[in-house]
Structure formats: structure tokens, C-alpha cells
Design a protein around this motif. Structure first.
Motif, PDB file in Angstrom:
ATOM      1  N   ASP A 801       0.853  -1.191   0.000  1.00  0.00           N
ATOM      2  CA  ASP A 801       0.000   0.000   0.000  1.00  0.00           C
ATOM      3  C   ASP A 801       0.887   1.238   0.000  1.00  0.00           C
ATOM      4  O   ASP A 801       1.774   1.384   0.852  1.00  0.00           O
ATOM      5  CB  ASP A 801      -0.909  -0.001   1.235  1.00  0.00           C
ATOM      6  N   LEU A 802       0.644   2.106  -0.966  1.00  0.00           N
ATOM      7  CA  LEU A 802       1.466   3.310  -1.100  1.00  0.00           C
ATOM      8  C   LEU A 802       0.977   4.395  -0.158  1.00  0.00           C
ATOM      9  O   LEU A 802      -0.212   4.484   0.167  1.00  0.00           O
ATOM     10  CB  LEU A 802       1.431   3.803  -2.542  1.00  0.00           C
ATOM     11  N   LYS A 803       1.922   5.268   0.243  1.00  0.00           N
ATOM     12  CA  LYS A 803       1.601   6.416   1.092  1.00  0.00           C
ATOM     13  C   LYS A 803       1.974   7.688   0.335  1.00  0.00           C
ATOM     14  O   LYS A 803       2.827   7.682  -0.562  1.00  0.00           O
ATOM     15  CB  LYS A 803       2.379   6.346   2.407  1.00  0.00           C
ATOM     16  N   GLU A 804       1.347   8.803   0.733  1.00  0.00           N
ATOM     17  CA  GLU A 804       1.599  10.077   0.048  1.00  0.00           C
ATOM     18  C   GLU A 804       3.064  10.493   0.163  1.00  0.00           C
ATOM     19  O   GLU A 804       3.579  11.230  -0.675  1.00  0.00           O
ATOM     20  CB  GLU A 804       0.704  11.179   0.636  1.00  0.00           C
ATOM     21  N   THR A 805       3.737   9.993   1.191  1.00  0.00           N
ATOM     22  CA  THR A 805       5.137  10.392   1.414  1.00  0.00           C
ATOM     23  C   THR A 805       6.128   9.531   0.635  1.00  0.00           C
ATOM     24  O   THR A 805       7.330   9.799   0.651  1.00  0.00           O
ATOM     25  CB  THR A 805       5.472  10.294   2.910  1.00  0.00           C
ATOM     26  N   THR A 861       8.654   1.713  -5.368  1.00  0.00           N
ATOM     27  CA  THR A 861       9.077   2.837  -4.523  1.00  0.00           C
ATOM     28  C   THR A 861      10.568   3.112  -4.645  1.00  0.00           C
ATOM     29  O   THR A 861      11.122   3.911  -3.894  1.00  0.00           O
ATOM     30  CB  THR A 861       8.740   2.549  -3.045  1.00  0.00           C
ATOM     31  N   VAL A 862      11.233   2.421  -5.578  1.00  0.00           N
ATOM     32  CA  VAL A 862      12.648   2.670  -5.866  1.00  0.00           C
ATOM     33  C   VAL A 862      12.816   2.788  -7.376  1.00  0.00           C
ATOM     34  O   VAL A 862      12.003   2.267  -8.146  1.00  0.00           O
ATOM     35  CB  VAL A 862      13.552   1.531  -5.335  1.00  0.00           C
ATOM     36  N   LEU A 863      13.881   3.480  -7.784  1.00  0.00           N
ATOM     37  CA  LEU A 863      14.101   3.700  -9.215  1.00  0.00           C
ATOM     38  C   LEU A 863      14.292   2.391  -9.964  1.00  0.00           C
ATOM     39  O   LEU A 863      13.698   2.163 -11.011  1.00  0.00           O
ATOM     40  CB  LEU A 863      15.319   4.611  -9.423  1.00  0.00           C
ATOM     41  N   ASP A 864      15.147   1.518  -9.438  1.00  0.00           N
ATOM     42  CA  ASP A 864      15.417   0.229 -10.068  1.00  0.00           C
ATOM     43  C   ASP A 864      15.012  -0.872  -9.091  1.00  0.00           C
ATOM     44  O   ASP A 864      15.687  -1.111  -8.097  1.00  0.00           O
ATOM     45  CB  ASP A 864      16.899   0.108 -10.431  1.00  0.00           C
ATOM     46  N   ALA A 865      13.902  -1.540  -9.376  1.00  0.00           N
ATOM     47  CA  ALA A 865      13.363  -2.551  -8.456  1.00  0.00           C
ATOM     48  C   ALA A 865      13.876  -3.945  -8.765  1.00  0.00           C
ATOM     49  O   ALA A 865      13.433  -4.914  -8.152  1.00  0.00           O
ATOM     50  CB  ALA A 865      11.832  -2.542  -8.532  1.00  0.00           C
ATOM     51  N   TYR A 866      14.808  -4.066  -9.722  1.00  0.00           N
ATOM     52  CA  TYR A 866      15.292  -5.387 -10.123  1.00  0.00           C
ATOM     53  C   TYR A 866      15.878  -6.132  -8.930  1.00  0.00           C
ATOM     54  O   TYR A 866      16.710  -5.614  -8.195  1.00  0.00           O
ATOM     55  CB  TYR A 866      16.350  -5.232 -11.220  1.00  0.00           C
ATOM     56  N   VAL A 872       8.981  -3.699  -2.488  1.00  0.00           N
ATOM     57  CA  VAL A 872       9.062  -2.340  -3.054  1.00  0.00           C
ATOM     58  C   VAL A 872       8.082  -2.138  -4.199  1.00  0.00           C
ATOM     59  O   VAL A 872       8.109  -1.106  -4.852  1.00  0.00           O
ATOM     60  CB  VAL A 872      10.498  -2.049  -3.553  1.00  0.00           C
ATOM     61  N   ARG A 873       7.198  -3.103  -4.447  1.00  0.00           N
ATOM     62  CA  ARG A 873       6.298  -3.020  -5.601  1.00  0.00           C
ATOM     63  C   ARG A 873       4.833  -3.109  -5.179  1.00  0.00           C
ATOM     64  O   ARG A 873       4.496  -3.715  -4.165  1.00  0.00           O
ATOM     65  CB  ARG A 873       6.575  -4.149  -6.600  1.00  0.00           C
ATOM     66  N   THR A 874       3.970  -2.512  -6.011  1.00  0.00           N
ATOM     67  CA  THR A 874       2.532  -2.687  -5.855  1.00  0.00           C
ATOM     68  C   THR A 874       1.946  -3.136  -7.179  1.00  0.00           C
ATOM     69  O   THR A 874       2.609  -3.070  -8.228  1.00  0.00           O
ATOM     70  CB  THR A 874       1.858  -1.398  -5.358  1.00  0.00           C
TER      71      THR A 874
END
Length: 902
Positions: A801-805, A861-866, A872-874
Motif C-alpha cells: 500500500d502506497l503512502k503520500e510520502t 518505490t525505488v528507481l530500479d526494483a530489479y 518495493v512493488r505494488t
């Protein structure tokens, strides 16, 4: 001595002792021993006469006692152990013939077998029935066997086991190896000074997590023992659940130290505070040994090496005491095109010549970027190290090298002519600001305003089979041939090497393992067509480090790899070769020809082929018999098709026959030269086409899941986010995003929200990638409330779940072409919702040649999620109103063809 039982036999008329012995399968002398009343008369010279047996006489006939089967009859234990959890197995039943004194669990031995290619192969043996299986064992067909005399796999003494995943993050074991890496080191193993200690950590539930390895040295002070840290490294856990590092044991004080050995200990710490595992090791000094450190051999002999060390540590002689590398101006970041500062400090250095070498830390090989000699003006001196584009190229420009957006640079410094060098710490150099070389077959879209680069250098490297490879590849082939065989012959020899690589790779020019695979097309009889292709990255990662079969451009074998490792002191494996680009692997092709001075035996392009395929034929005439089915049967059978298909089928393989394939490759390759020379384009920046000004825009028009999977089967679930896919063995496979149906070169890909481009790059596996960081996460959460998505399939995940921050990145993959450049990523170019980013495609090995053309979208939530997993993913479907996938255009795109990258 065998034990006997006795039976009675009543002698019949005419029977003899010989006949009775044959009847009961027992020797005559045994019957005589059991019946002393039988008269025997000596005749001399070792001969005897046996009195005639009397009819009705009763004889005792000895018979060996029949002993029942002995050993372990059945064992028990957990048949579905979790990875990383120790399990005990025990004997539950013995065979009746087992001696009482042997029915002791302490006498039982244990073995573990893995099923490979239809056969059970012994992996290891143990003295006790306790086993901890690691994540590499998940999905394997395993048998645990308990035995007294020899293992048996076809009864209840063998227990079939299936290892199950363990989601709990843990560090389960540490294993230590020397440079050979063939078997684990024992607790008291002795390692030479300068040798490398390899450490492998096994984990559960920790893929993508970091492990900190620490090497500590034992020291005695005032009667107390303590371990002091020597160095530490941090490595990520691979998809197989392991992390590997290496420590060079290079404390050269041992050369002058009266203590003959140092004792070391290795610790490993899994992030998030898991327990440590320790193992001690010793490092003894040994006279007149060949000392080596990393990939550099020192063959001067121990005594000379020791004197050099003494000389460098005396106060009267010049000595380098400290070297340091830093970024000037107090900056935290440095890029190519800028400078680093190298500071050298020491004693009596004024007027001395100092050699320094700049390296990119590409363990285990390391790349030399630059070297120079400078004369010291004082005992302390600073030098500028200019980070040039040439150094960037030497450091590696492949997607694998640049996956983390950096090169790790350090410098070795030594007195000119000396052996020992001091190394600086590593400085990370940002690689994202350098424009990469054009990717063959995946060019930026050219508009009428774009400018072509004139005087294209690629035209100088017009080789046979050139259309199958990039300009960079052809250029490197020519360079190698020039260095091996001279300027005047470089093109002829380069064409010869291209012909060889075509034959060896079945025309794929792939650095990977090459197999015959379905193409997705079908023959008139309904049978699938097959073609050769190199296995992709995901397929290679499923294989063992040194899988069966040859690999790469010249089909490197296990023996060839062992020879390369020994010669160059590296730790090359088949999997490492397979994960290289074909341009990178050319370095090892060159090393192969330099090995044993092979290149010096090459007098013609034909000899290049023979060096690779049949070295015995180099320098021989065309009628020379290489293999004969009578005298060299095995070698003949390996190459039988050369005689039967390409030769005269006479049971012999002559040099001319084995060269037929080479000549055919040369002939065919002349028609496969490139007709276009991809020297890149200079794009003229245009304002993006803002086709939508609303807060949200779908990533593609008419967003739908792909109806078909890569193989052409109806399976929309495979397009969803989560553990929705399956490996060939049935294990679940993680899919990191959502696949939206999109026709290559026709459907546009859009920015979903207002944001900034943070990266535009090409990856060999994922193709063209655009990463956009959104500006307002609140807009994204508002879109989620509107869609109100519920997961539809088993094993589909909701995601975090993503947050505004949060920092939120939209990652678009497999594009055929892009409307932005790498510079836009550097400048963080702003885009609105609905701004076209490029055209959808199937670029990259993951999407290429499949039945489901699509845009792969990830939200992270990161530039490179590899390799960073679920944390770090939704699920992108939470923000997109999906339409029905059951449409005619998807059926049309699935059959009867497959999609191939442009």
C-alpha cells in the motif's frame, strides 16, 4: 569361515563320490571331511584312491547356511523439509540377516541423491542422518538413503524428499572454499599467503537482501585472545538463496614475522539483525611456494618476494606508506568527464618513479582502465586522475555492468619495478551521465529533423555475417584479429573467426547456452517448428553454475574453462559466460586463442576453425585423417555427422570434410553482410505531444491484460502481478508487473501521471525502459479509489500500500522505440499525464519471440526494483480500469506468428 548345515544322502547303486558332489554342488573333499568312515588309499605323488561307496550307505552332505539379507530395510523422516531447517532421519527396520552387533544407528551411513537427466546422481555422503537443505534444493527430486554396506535406491531404505520454500528470512550456513571451488574446506584447512578465500552463505527467504561478510584475524595480547576486523564486504542474496564473496589473504607481514601462521575467522550478518555464523581458517607461510594474490601471479619465488617486502619496509629505502583516492571540492558524487584526486604519501620518495594503475572493481576479473608513471617531487604528492570516456568503455557498458548505475574505481600504486602495491579505497563513479553505445536493432526513433552521423566508422568493419551482430561486435572481432595475427591479415582472419562463431552458435551469435527451441510457428502437419536460440537470463539462472554442455561463441567446454581459470587465475564458470553479452565474451575468445600460444599455430583462417573444433588438424594436409571409427571410436561418434552428412561416409573424418562446414559458413556469410550501418543518430529535441491534460491517463489505449502467455496458450493470469507463473518443474514464478496488450510499433505508451523522467536506457533482457517518478502521489491514490480493483486470480498479489510520502516510480519496459533520450533522464525532463513516451514493442530477450506482445508496467518505490522483490512493488492493476481481454485483435496477434524484436 562359512557355516554349514548337513543333510543325509542314501547311496544308490552305481553312484560315485564325484557324482554326488555334482548333485549337491559341494566339493568332494568337503564330503570326505564330513564322512571320515570313507576309506582313502594314498597312491603317491599326491594321488589317492577312494574306496567304492556301498549301496544303501548313508552320507552326511554339507550345505552352506543360507543367510538372510542384511542391512537397513526402512528409514523415516520428514519428506517435505523446509529449506534451512535441520531434519533428522532414522532407521525403523533392519533386514532379518543383519547381525545383532550391527543393528546400531551409529553404524549407519547416509547418502543424498539428486535426480538429473532421468538418473539419480550422488551428491554427498554423511556419517549421521541430519540434513539441512538449502534453497537450491527446492523443486529437486531428492532421495535420502540409509545403509550399512552400500546404498540402495529401489527399496524403503531410500526416502523420497521434496524441499519446500521457507519464507522466514534466515542465514542457515557458511561454507568456505579455496580457489578451485571444488569442495568445501575443512576447519583446519591450510591456505597459502596470497590465496583467495571464497565464502558462500546459504539463506532462506532472503533473495535480494544484503549480507555483510567480515574477515577477522586472531591476535594474542597480554595473554588474551581477540579477533580484529581485517576487512568486510556486502553482497546481495541471489535468486538461488546464496551470497558469495572473496577475501584475499594478503597480510605480507608474515614474510618477516617469526609467527609461522595467522588464524582467521569469517562472520556473516544478514540484514535486519539475524544471527551470525562463524568459521575459523588458518593461513600458514610455506617456503618457495608460488604466491598469488587475486588474478596476479608472483613467480619470483618466496625468498625474493620476502626481500622485496623487507626493502620496502626499512627506513633507509624509499617506501610508499599511504595512498588515498577522493573526490575533490567536497562533492559526494563524481561522474565520467570529471577528475579524482590521488594522494601518495611515504618516505624518501622525492625523485622516485611511481607506477599507478586505475582499475574498475569487476570481481573476480577487474578491468584495467588506465596506467601511468610519475616522478615524485616530494614525499607527499597529489595527482589528478581524469575520468575519460575511454575509461568508461573499458569499465564495461553492458546492462549487467551498469545495472546499479555506477563503476567502482580504485588505484594500485607501487615503486617502479617493485612487486608489492598499495591500493586505495573504492570510489563509486556515476555512469548514468554517459551516453551508451547504440543497441543493435533497437534504435531511437529518427524524425526528419534528426541528424545522421557522417563518416560512419562501422563501414570499416564490414564482415561476413555482419547483419547478425552489432557494429561494436564486428569492430572488436577485427581488433582481436589485428592483435593476434597482425594488421595485414586482420580482415581475412576476422571473416574466418565470424564464420567459426556462426557454425559454433548455429547462427545465433549468442554468448549463452544454445538449444533447439520451438519458434511459435507450425508446419503443415501441425508439428511445431523449432530453431536454435540462446537461453535467456532467466533460463540461465535456473541452471547450475557449471551446467552440462558447451556455452557461447566458440562453445567453451568445461576443460577449456578450467584451462582459462588456471592460466589467468580467474573463477570463470559456464553461467558467468552465458550471462555476458556477446561483445563481452569476445575477451574470453581472445584469451582462448592466447592459451598455450594457440594463435601462433594459426596460419590461415581455416586454422581458426580447426583450433576450436579439431586442433589435431592444424597444419596438416586436406587428406589427413582426424578421426577413424575403428581407432578413435569415441571422437568419431561425436563428429559422425561430418562424415555421413558432409563427407563421403567412409568411416573416416578427413581434414577437408571437417572444413566443409567452415567453407559453407563463409559462402553463406557473404550474403549476410549488413546493409545498414547503425552509427546512431543525434535526436533534435521536440516538445512532447501533450495529448491529455487530466490527472490520469491509462498506460495504453484500451488497457487489457494479455489473453495469451508467451507460449501462445490462453492464460490471462500470467499477465497479472504476483506468483502467477510457473517454471517447467511446476514451481511458482514471480512476475513483477502487469502486461498490458499492445501491438508493437502501433500502440503508443503514455505517462500515466505528471512526473519527471528519471531514466531512459536499453537492457538486453527488458529492452527499452523508461522510468518516470510521479510528482503527486495523492493523485495516484485518488485514481486507486476510483478503480477499486479486486484481485482476480489465484496467486495474484495486491502489492504494498502506497503512502503520500513515498517516492513512486512508473517503470515501462519492452518499448520498440522511445521519444526521449538518456539526457532527459539526467535532466529530469517533466512530462504530463498522457505524454507519449514511445511505441510499445517486444524488445529484450524476455519479450522477444513470444505470442503476447505487451507493455510491461511496474510501479515501485525505488528507481530500479530489479531483484528487490515484493517489498518495493505494488500491483499496477489497482490504478487501471481494465477492459475485457477476450477480443479478436488479441487472437489475430497470437496466431499464426510470433513477435520478434525489431
Amino acid at each position: 569361515m562359512p557355516e554349514y548345515t548337513y543333510i543325509s544322502h542314501k547311496v544308490k547303486k552305481g553312484e560315485t563320490l564325484y557324482g554326488i558332489s555334482r548333485q549337491y554342488t559341494v566339493e568332494e573333499h568337503k564330503i570326505l571331511q564330513a564322512n571320515p568312515e570313507i576309506k582313502i588309499t594314498p597312491k603317491g605323488k599326491g594321488k589317492y584312491e577312494i574306496a567304492n561307496l556301498k549301496e544303501g550307505q548313508i552320507l552326511r552332505i554339507p550345505q552352506k547356511k543360507k543367510i538372510g539379507k542384511r542391512g537397513v530395510k526402512a528409514i523415516t523422516g520428514n519428506t517435505t523439509p523446509k529449506a534451512g531447517i535441520k531434519e533428522k532421519y532414522r532407521v525403523t527396520e533392519w533386514y532379518p540377516g543383519t547381525p545383532t552387533e550391527m543393528k546400531n544407528p551409529a553404524n549407519v551411513k547416509w547418502a543424498v541423491y539428486y535426480k538429473e537427466k532421468g538418473k539419480y546422481i550422488l551428491k554427498f555422503k554423511k556419517e549421521i542422518g541430519e540434513f539441512t537443505f538449502h534453497e537450491q534444493a527446492i523443486g529437486k527430486d531428492i532421495k535420502i538413503v540409509g545403509y550399512l554396506y552400500s546404498p540402495e535406491l529401489d527399496n524403503d531404505s531410500a526416502l523420497s524428499v521434496k524441499v519446500s520454500p521457507n519464507q522466514k528470512p534466515s542465514l542457515t550456513s557458511l561454507t568456505l572454499y579455496d580457489v578451485k571451488k571444488d569442495k568445501p574446506l575443512s576447519q583446519n584447512a591450510k591456505l597459502k599467503l596470497g590465496q583467495i578465500l571464497y565464502v558462500v552463505a546459504n539463506t532462506t527467504g532472503s533473495v535480494g537482501k544484503k549480507i555483510e561478510f567480515t574477515l577477522l584475524k586472531k591476535e594474542e595480547k597480554q595473554g588474551k585472545t581477540e579477533y580484529k576486523t581485517v576487512t568486510n564486504t556486502t553482497e546481495k542474496v541471489s535468486t538461488k538463496g546464496t551470497a558469495t564473496t572473496a577475501f584475499p589473504l594478503n597480510d605480507y607481514k608474515l614474510l618477516v614475522n617469526p609467527i609461522k601462521k595467522h588464524e582467521y575467522k569469517v562472520k556473516a550478518q544478514l540484514e535486519e539483525g539475524n544471527a551470525k555464523k562463524d568459521k575459523p581458517k588458518q593461513q600458514p607461510k610455506k617456503e618457495e611456494s608460488i604466491i598469488y594474490k587475486g588474478t596476479i601471479f608472483f613467480k619470483e619465488g618466496w625468498n625474493k618476494f620476502r626481500e622485496t617486502y623487507k626493502k620496502m619496509t626499512t627506513s633507509e629505502e624509499p617506501q610508499i606508506q599511504k595512498v588515498s583516492l577522493y573526490i575533490p571540492g567536497g562533492k559526494e558524487k563524481v561522474s565520467y568527464g570529471e577528475i579524482l584526486k590521488l594522494k601518495i604519501e611515504g618516505k624518501n620518495l622525492k625523485g622516485q618513479s611511481i607506477e599507478y594503475t586505475v582499475y574498475e572493481d569487476d570481481w573476480p576479473l577487474k578491468d584495467e582502465l588506465d596506467s601511468s608513471i610519475v616522478q615524485m617531487k616530494a614525499d607527499v604528492q597529489e595527482l589528478d586522475i581524469q575520468l575519460t570516456k575511454e575509461m568508461y568503455k573499458k569499465g564495461g557498458t553492458s546492462w549487467l555492468e551498469l545495472a546499479d548505475g555506477k563503476h567502482e574505481i580504485y588505484v594500485d600504486v607501487k615503486l617502479k619495478g617493485e612487486i608489492l602495491a598499495k591500493s586505495t579505497k573504492i570510489i563509486e563513479v556515476d555512469t548514468s551521465t554517459i551516453k551508451m553505445e547504440p543497441i543493435p536493432g533497437n534504435r531511437a526513433v529518427m524524425t526528419g529533423e534528426d541528424k545522421k552521423i557522417e563518416n560512419c566508422l562501422c563501414k570499416q568493419y564490414d564482415l561476413i555475417w555482419g547483419a547478425k551482430v552489432s557494429c561494436e561486435f564486428r569492430k572488436k572481432v577485427v581488433k582481436i584479429c589485428k592483435e593476434l595475427w597482425g594488421e595485414s591479415r586482420k580482415i581475412d582472419m576476422a571473416n574466418g573467426l565470424m564464420a567459426v562463431m556462426k557454425v559454433e552458435t548455429s547462427g545465433t551469435f549468442s554468448p549463452s547456452k544454445i538449444e533447439l527451441k520451438p519458434t511459435g510457428k507450425y508446419r503443415p502437419n501441425g508439428q511445431p517448428k523449432k530453431d536454435y536460440r540462446g537461453l535467456n537470463r532467466e533460463e540461465i539462472l535456473l541452471l547450475d553454475e557449471n551446467f552440462s554442455g558447451a556455452v557461447g561463441l566458440i562453445q567453451f567446454t568445461s576443460i577449456a574453462i578450467q584451462d582459462l581459470n588456471k592460466k589467468y587465475s580467474i573463477s570463470l564458470t559456464k553461467r558467468k559466460l552465458a550471462l555476458m553479452t556477446n561483445v563481452e565474451q569476445l575477451d574470453y575468445v581472445e584469451k582462448y586463442f592466447r592459451l598455450f600460444d594457440r594463435y601462433k599455430k594459426v596460419k590461415s583462417p581455416e586454422d581458426i576453425y580447426l583450433i576450436v573444433f579439431a586442433p589435431i588438424g592444424v597444419g596438416k594436409d586436406d587428406d589427413y585423417v582426424l578421426y577413424d571409427k575403428d581407432t578413435t571410436k569415441k571422437e568419431y561418434e561425436w563428429n559422425e555427422s561430418v562424415d555421413k552428412k558432409d563427407g563421403n561416409n567412409d568411416g573416416k573424418i578427413q581434414r577437408r570434410e571437417i572444413l566443409n562446414r567452415y567453407y559453407n559458413s563463409v559462402k553463406e556469410g557473404k550474403g549476410k553482410k549488413t546493409t545498414t550501418f547503425d552509427c546512431g543518430v543525434i535526436p533534435i529535441k521536440k516538445e512532447p505531444n501533450k495529448e491529455s491534460s487530466s490527472k490520469w491517463h491509462d498506460p495504453v489505449d484500451n488497457p487489457r491484460l494479455t489473453k495469451y502467455n508467451w507460449d501462445g496458450n490462453v492464460k490471462p493470469s500470467s499477465a497479472t502481478y504476483g506468483w502467477c507463473r510457473r517454471y517447467a518443474n511446476g514451481n511458482k514464478k514471480y512476475h513483477s508487473g502487469v502486461d498490458f496488450f499492445a501491438i508493437p510499433g502501433k500502440d503508443k505508451v503514455y505517462s500515466c501521471l505528471k512526473g519527471n523522467i528519471h531514466q531512459v536506457r536499453y537492457s538486453a533482457s527488458a529492452g527499452w525502459i523508461v522510468r518516470v517518478k510521479i510528482q503527486n502521489v495523492k493523485d495516484l491514490l485518488e485514481q486507486e479509489r476510483k478503480v477499486n480493483y479486486k484481485t482476480q486470480y489465484t496467486d495474484e498479489l495486491k502489492g504494498i500500500d502506497l503512502k503520500e510520502t513515498d517516492n513512486v516510480y512508473f517503470i515501462y519496459m519492452h518499448l520498440q522505440s522511445v521519444f526521449f533520450t538518456e539526457k532527459d533522464g539526467i535532466n529530469k525532463t517533466e512530462v504530463d499525464a498522457g505524454t507519449p513516451l514511445g511505441y510499445a514493442g517486444v524488445s529484450g530477450s524476455i519479450a522477444n519471440k513470444g505470442h503476447a506482445p505487451h507493455l510491461h508496467l511496474e510501479i515501485a518505490t525505488v528507481l530500479d526494483a530489479y531483484k528487490k522483490g515484493e517489498g518495493v512493488r505494488t500491483n499496477p492493476a489497482r490504478f487501471v480500469k481494465l477492459n475485457s481481454y477476450n477480443t479478436k485483435d488479441q487472437d489475430n496477434e497470437n496466431k499464426p506468428h510470433y513477435h520478434k524484436g525489431s
